[in-house]
Scaffold this active site. Sequence first.
Site, PDB file in Angstrom:
ATOM      1  N   GLY A 147       1.651  -0.282  -5.094  1.00 53.18           N
ATOM      2  CA  GLY A 147       0.429  -1.075  -5.250  1.00 53.18           C
ATOM      3  C   GLY A 147      -0.319  -0.652  -6.483  1.00 53.18           C
ATOM      4  CG  ASN A 168       2.133   0.802   3.712  1.00 51.19           C
ATOM      5  OD1 ASN A 168       2.037  -0.354   3.331  1.00 51.19           O
ATOM      6  ND2 ASN A 168       3.280   1.453   3.787  1.00 51.19           N
ATOM      7  N   GLY A 169       0.583  -1.490   5.614  1.00 48.30           N
ATOM      8  CA  GLY A 169       1.198  -2.339   6.620  1.00 48.30           C
ATOM      9  C   GLY A 169       0.284  -3.473   7.007  1.00 48.30           C
ATOM     10  CB  CYS A 219      -0.902   0.057   1.226  1.00 47.63           C
ATOM     11  SG  CYS A 219      -1.955  -1.366   1.409  1.00 47.63           S
ATOM     12  CE1 TYR A 233      11.757  -5.169  -6.567  1.00 56.09           C
ATOM     13  CE2 TYR A 233       9.838  -5.051  -5.128  1.00 56.09           C
ATOM     14  CZ  TYR A 233      10.387  -5.279  -6.375  1.00 56.09           C
ATOM     15  OH  TYR A 233       9.585  -5.629  -7.420  1.00 56.09           O
TER      16      TYR A 233
END
Lengths: 496, 496, 496, 496
Positions: B48, B123-124, B22, B268
């Site tokens: 995403g 997010n997470g 996210c 990344y």
Amino acid sequence: MTHLRSEEINDEFDGDTLHEECGVFGILGHQDAATLTALGLHALQHRGQEAAGIVTFDGRQFRTEKRMGLVGDHYTDPAILAKLPGSIAIGHTRYSTTGEVALRNVQPLFAELEVGGIAIAHNGNFTNGLTLRRQIIATGAICQSTSDTEVVLHLIARSRHSSTADRFIDAIRQMEGGYSMLAMTRTKLIAARDPTGIRPLVMGELDGKPIFCSETCALDIIGAKYIRDVENGEVIICEIQPDGSIDIDARKPANAQPERLCLFEYVYFARPDSVVGGRSVYVARKNMGVNLAKESPVEGDVVVPVPDGGTPAALGYAQASGIPFEYGIIRNHYVGRTFIEPTQQIRAFGVKLKHSANRAMIKGKRVVLVDDSIVRGTTSLKIVQMIRDAGATEVHVRVASPMIFYPDFYGIDTPNADKLLANQYADVEAMAKYIGADSLAFLTIDGLYRAVGGEDRNPARPQFTDHYFTGDYPTRLLDKNGETAGLKLSVLASNG
Amino acid sequence: MTHLRSEEINDEFDGDTLHEECGVFGILGHQDAATLTALGLHALQHRGQEAAGIVTFDGRQFRTEKRMGLVGDHYTDPAILAKLPGSIAIGHTRYSTTGEVALRNVQPLFAELEVGGIAIAHNGNFTNGLTLRRQIIATGAICQSTSDTEVVLHLIARSRHSSTADRFIDAIRQMEGGYSMLAMTRTKLIAARDPTGIRPLVMGELDGKPIFCSETCALDIIGAKYIRDVENGEVIICEIQPDGSIDIDARKPANAQPERLCLFEYVYFARPDSVVGGRSVYVARKNMGVNLAKESPVEGDVVVPVPDGGTPAALGYAQASGIPFEYGIIRNHYVGRTFIEPTQQIRAFGVKLKHSANRAMIKGKRVVLVDDSIVRGTTSLKIVQMIRDAGATEVHVRVASPMIFYPDFYGIDTPNADKLLANQYADVEAMAKYIGADSLAFLTIDGLYRAVGGEDRNPARPQFTDHYFTGDYPTRLLDKNGETAGLKLSVLASNG
Amino acid sequence: MTHLRSEEINDEFDGDTLHEECGVFGILGHQDAATLTALGLHALQHRGQEAAGIVTFDGRQFRTEKRMGLVGDHYTDPAILAKLPGSIAIGHTRYSTTGEVALRNVQPLFAELEVGGIAIAHNGNFTNGLTLRRQIIATGAICQSTSDTEVVLHLIARSRHSSTADRFIDAIRQMEGGYSMLAMTRTKLIAARDPTGIRPLVMGELDGKPIFCSETCALDIIGAKYIRDVENGEVIICEIQPDGSIDIDARKPANAQPERLCLFEYVYFARPDSVVGGRSVYVARKNMGVNLAKESPVEGDVVVPVPDGGTPAALGYAQASGIPFEYGIIRNHYVGRTFIEPTQQIRAFGVKLKHSANRAMIKGKRVVLVDDSIVRGTTSLKIVQMIRDAGATEVHVRVASPMIFYPDFYGIDTPNADKLLANQYADVEAMAKYIGADSLAFLTIDGLYRAVGGEDRNPARPQFTDHYFTGDYPTRLLDKNGETAGLKLSVLASNG
Amino acid sequence: MTHLRSEEINDEFDGDTLHEECGVFGILGHQDAATLTALGLHALQHRGQEAAGIVTFDGRQFRTEKRMGLVGDHYTDPAILAKLPGSIAIGHTRYSTTGEVALRNVQPLFAELEVGGIAIAHNGNFTNGLTLRRQIIATGAICQSTSDTEVVLHLIARSRHSSTADRFIDAIRQMEGGYSMLAMTRTKLIAARDPTGIRPLVMGELDGKPIFCSETCALDIIGAKYIRDVENGEVIICEIQPDGSIDIDARKPANAQPERLCLFEYVYFARPDSVVGGRSVYVARKNMGVNLAKESPVEGDVVVPVPDGGTPAALGYAQASGIPFEYGIIRNHYVGRTFIEPTQQIRAFGVKLKHSANRAMIKGKRVVLVDDSIVRGTTSLKIVQMIRDAGATEVHVRVASPMIFYPDFYGIDTPNADKLLANQYADVEAMAKYIGADSLAFLTIDGLYRAVGGEDRNPARPQFTDHYFTGDYPTRLLDKNGETAGLKLSVLASNG
């Protein structure tokens, strides 16, 4: 389902009719559950064309498909039915007003409970839905739709009873109004009808498996047998047993009250081939025409129905009066999707997009125009004009139901009271003048009662509910009268 | 967001990479709130690509638009932005695994509370999401999505605090895991980061209005100024005042713990032009390549990056080693939608649909192939083969991060541990043999720490979280270890 | 394909690049003909992203599928490939300007001839297309597309030769311009390249079956072997024999002229891993950067490519100058569909939707920005500004091709001459000032010739075509100079 | 339009009716040309529901919009009408059989001629279409659709006459069959009817501007005045003059033959409110019922129409026989799109998806079922069964037209002759047994002639065409009898 009718409604085009909001269908223990539900919903399509949904349980998990549009637009597609395996299914088809079109509001709604999942669908409306919604939000519930169905789910979830059936009964005991409701769990199909029996619900059987649906026409399409009407205030719990047999348990949790079925089911909503409350809808409608001919005769050359609603009454009127019945108005059945939001220029053609005058039957004739009901009168005005333009020498309008003065709160989408024709003019003559008719007459309330039930209205204990004509509401109206009237929901617009 | 990775995942084609789930963006008090949010989400699209949603409050009601696909597929359309008026907005872009694709799971999620509406996006992942979900269902809550975000909404709704901010803090105190969260009410924008600071979240400003977003690149696209990172365990509450001014209140409700940012953000996930935790991601990646060249030198004719992830490290490797950097692999950026579910025959072309060898730079050369990380090794195997087919005399693979042994539970979608290359082979030589390389080397954990933070790993108190490499998880893992592991949801399949 | 570039073109957003219009692919006698064609077109996607079409012959009838969008959006879907059975296939991918988007213009086009069906696809443009169109309409032909390909079909249909191959040759002898063309009948695959060899076309082989395609990268993706380039003016006729063997007949119907391949294939169009005219495109581009560094050195701290076109030249420039190569600009690959027609407000963000500055590599640095070419300069202006905003102390722009002064008529979509930067300013200094650069330099024409072919331009007989730089057109321009300039087609707008 | 009916036609579901293929509408000189055309096509929707197209000329260029589906699905959308500016328009709505669904076949078709553009639309079929197609392909024409309309375009394009009107006449002189055709150029609207006058075409006027359309109902919807029928063999050329006035030139290029209108227009195709050949369709249908009652009386309790086709005849039968008319079958108008290709399981419900028995009017009754015609008898069989299942004691079927023995070649889609009920059984008794009726009777040919025209059939010179009943075809049948019967087109499958 609650909704506050948008003021920007398309008066001129979308028409001048009342709308019923829903049809329901459910079946337990049949291997073709989803297909049969799709067919049943197709037969109930007249009760709502906006969207339809089906839930099944496949033995492991619940499956849901919801789609905007007609049942036949989606649910006969092999790819969609393949997503709905299982032998328990409930389905729902609905009508909705502008601005509320959203899949998240499409029923059946589903909830994950501690005791397992439950899906619910209903036809009708709760008169205390907003009041209860406010109460449960106050105690920490989250509401994600604007549907009253969700409130029922919350009440079930919060019930302290352990069995799903008891929780369901606990929840509907708190709901007031007029509704027919279906629920399903992993093993059960539950049907319930409101204590006054305002909305219809029948029980049928196919291959020994129980079915519940809004009208008998949904049984006929699949060749199922009609068993009986679900009684007012009754809850019927069907449960599939480990050996495949089905237990049926009928309860009456609410105190018995006399049944008062909605007269508009007979006047307009139900399909003419359905049997509602044990009476043929078609016969009732023809009777309305017969009684109307007796009450309000007129000299005429042809009896012309306003299609399709006025057709059986017109036939009755013609048979009783001896005036020939003729198709003086032809209906165009190919009205496409964008005609729902046409250009302003095309909008001006209004009623002509759906109807056209059959000049050969009109020209030089005294026309008796028979319609099922008049709501605002805007359509009547245009149809009378169209008949005159086609050369009628006289136009007499006969309406096969009484004047409508009051809004409905049980699932019929009614305009504001001040938009109703009957509230805008002092008397029938003024109304006739407005719609341009040489004469206008409405069926009396007793004429309607006799047409449907064979007897005059019993003022002490009316056999049906007729509040739109009389103002005699069969239940209290908590949301309307209480403090919740002003409650606004924060989120109204979403594509989700 | 919790999800159990489908076993039928497309190993061969969809690739052999880890996915972040996210990106979030929020802004308060700006007249172009929705447009700026759309632009911010576009800049966060690498986090995403499956779906995106935006919520605004227009002064009267909340508005939501959710769409499958790229931000730029929908949210720049005037018709869609016109549906999102208002000066407060939060937005979310997400990645999701196969089978869970459903709009109802797309964030932000919204709830109607007694104190007014609230929308949340994060997010997470929560490590106790299922545990809490079970608890609240047991006490009568209804869950309609499979998203942990809904659990947060329930905790807020059930909190006994009166102010939204206190309810929000009450809720996140109960959540464990790694997350960056945004919430909005009618007047407030709230940002929160988990106590360990695993997921990133930064604060910016445009025209004096506060912004929160996952990475600084979302500030850059709209020309906003970077203010600071939200600290681990911090909650920042911004509220617009009646005079239009904005109050900002930063709190630290959780006990202070040392921050441990996720190293994979550097390896990344984050965009190379972002600054995460005050460090340039691009510089960190080049440093990884430099350190890798020092730790694992090799004789070669060209350094070739595996695009796009390996490019900065390859540049660092080339600069440190003196071996020329060349584009030996060309990436095809025009991979369309159906390539995501291609025919079996086309699937066989696997990696070639995205990459092709630049024969002129490969033929007859000793190639040093630099990649950012290796997960299963299936892609590495194919790329090495492609390089050999193009005529390389030797292929040496250098990986700019350590071997991955352990799954993530903080929002990174990791395959089962037994699918990880590092768990399938005894040593690096065996792995090299599997992927077909003449040699293979990974960056050491200290080499990685130095590349990012300038210092070796402090084993007593690691400066970052590196559990996928070391198994040293920064939080407890309640759902994983507890009894909830087997909990199943009843409803998994829906198009709603 | 002919088209007159719309004046309302989206200068600011859609960018400031030249567009090639087509890629072609054909294969004869292979059972996976459609799948291989889809893969080949995917590899050629950089030559046109608007639409793609494939025709096959299944032994009984021809099959066509045409779709707007990327190859990978449609042609890997099993349902679509299933509609394209057969062992002969040709395919086409195309770029098109606004307003001409229509499936009926998507190639390959098909015609029913007396001798059987024929399908045609081509890359390039005819300089006498409108002239011929007028002639055939005058003699009673009906044109239903605005594509020159249709003119070729008419010429074939009207030819007095009996064999399809002779008719095809008869037709292309009448066509002037630059093109690579593929045709297929029930048994034949025919390839032709224009007499000057402006557009590229190569021949390959897979499992003993002949393939023709625009670039070698389309052979690489399917593992096919490169055989040779189709020569300028050559027609190669492959015919499957009753025994399954394939006869190949190469002819040179046109008088031999020296080949003059389009230099822009090397500068910008071809994929860097392709080999065009026997030369690696990537090596040619790096050489352009090397020569540019020699011709126009500058003091700088970093060499930054304008992605993706300028990257190989930037690498060459960096290697030749010794200045470090760094990714100072990050490209966002997730630009969705509606970004093609964004709101005015979002349009203002222009170049930032695709590119962002990598501040860590820019701030405080003297930046040497390397791009492949400059057309109007509007994008350069924005990129220079973005680099300055990110903190560069100096920005020096180096362009790896000469100034563009003249329009193309061979399939490259060029703006009107007065929109070209080189025509708007008196000298390089004025251009530098316009785009905001501290200095600006272009590669010389000889520098470009040496980079590609190893030798200076031979003014007497140029080895390539370079008309956009020099005005030296390799063919006459009949439509442009003749009376047909004013010819308008009656029908331009259709969704069919 | 020619088409060979697919054998895999959906006998069971799609029904057992004949299909007319087209309706046309055109108007010249009116500023609302496209809107009026859309409304006119909507009124003609019963003549074809598969697709519709409109062409306008905006003063500079021709505009075309073609869409699959209902007129009201697309052409009332402001965005689509905005694409059709101009004061000349022609439109077309069509029915088509499975497998030919393709926008490229949707009329009007357009061609660019030397003298300017021309668009053409027609209703009907050419009996020498394939013969002519073969001839023009042999001389170098390219055909890109499978529509005969394209052949007309080619003949116009190839005509040696200079004026468009003369070319048009030249072309239709070569065409044989039954058709009503509209053509438009930049200034002209041309209407033509075949020499025998098989297909209907009327002329009207609105605001002084000429209109041509298939039936008068398309005039009624827009309030236009009916002028006269276009005569058989007549060509009417309307041309707008520089001063805005309109010249009308009526010609009779063909040798006068007696008119023979298609009787099926009266039996089934035309809308009941239309006036065809000066006769009310509704009155004609009622007369058929009256004559049927006289010819084939039966003892019965109710006369029940098979909706909707049989309704007027049933009313006539009831009035003549004195047996009460009742709606014993209810039609479901909400048949959605996927019901056109339902699952096999749903297919089994066949006729019930569209019709249901109104049990209250059927049970215990002797039912006289009146239908307009019987084609294969498969639907009749199911309807009789449905009536019996609903409790009828006797079912007598009366058909308001004669037995069908022969295929049509003038635009009516007829099944193969051996599929026709009348060809499968020796006599009426055998047919009655097949469909399960207690008795069965058809109207005689003279009964039909008298119902429509007031006189018996004149065997020497029949007043109408009645070939499906008698085999007396009004024209020669070149394609059918000639050598072209086996001609196959190479390309049949395309999504373009």
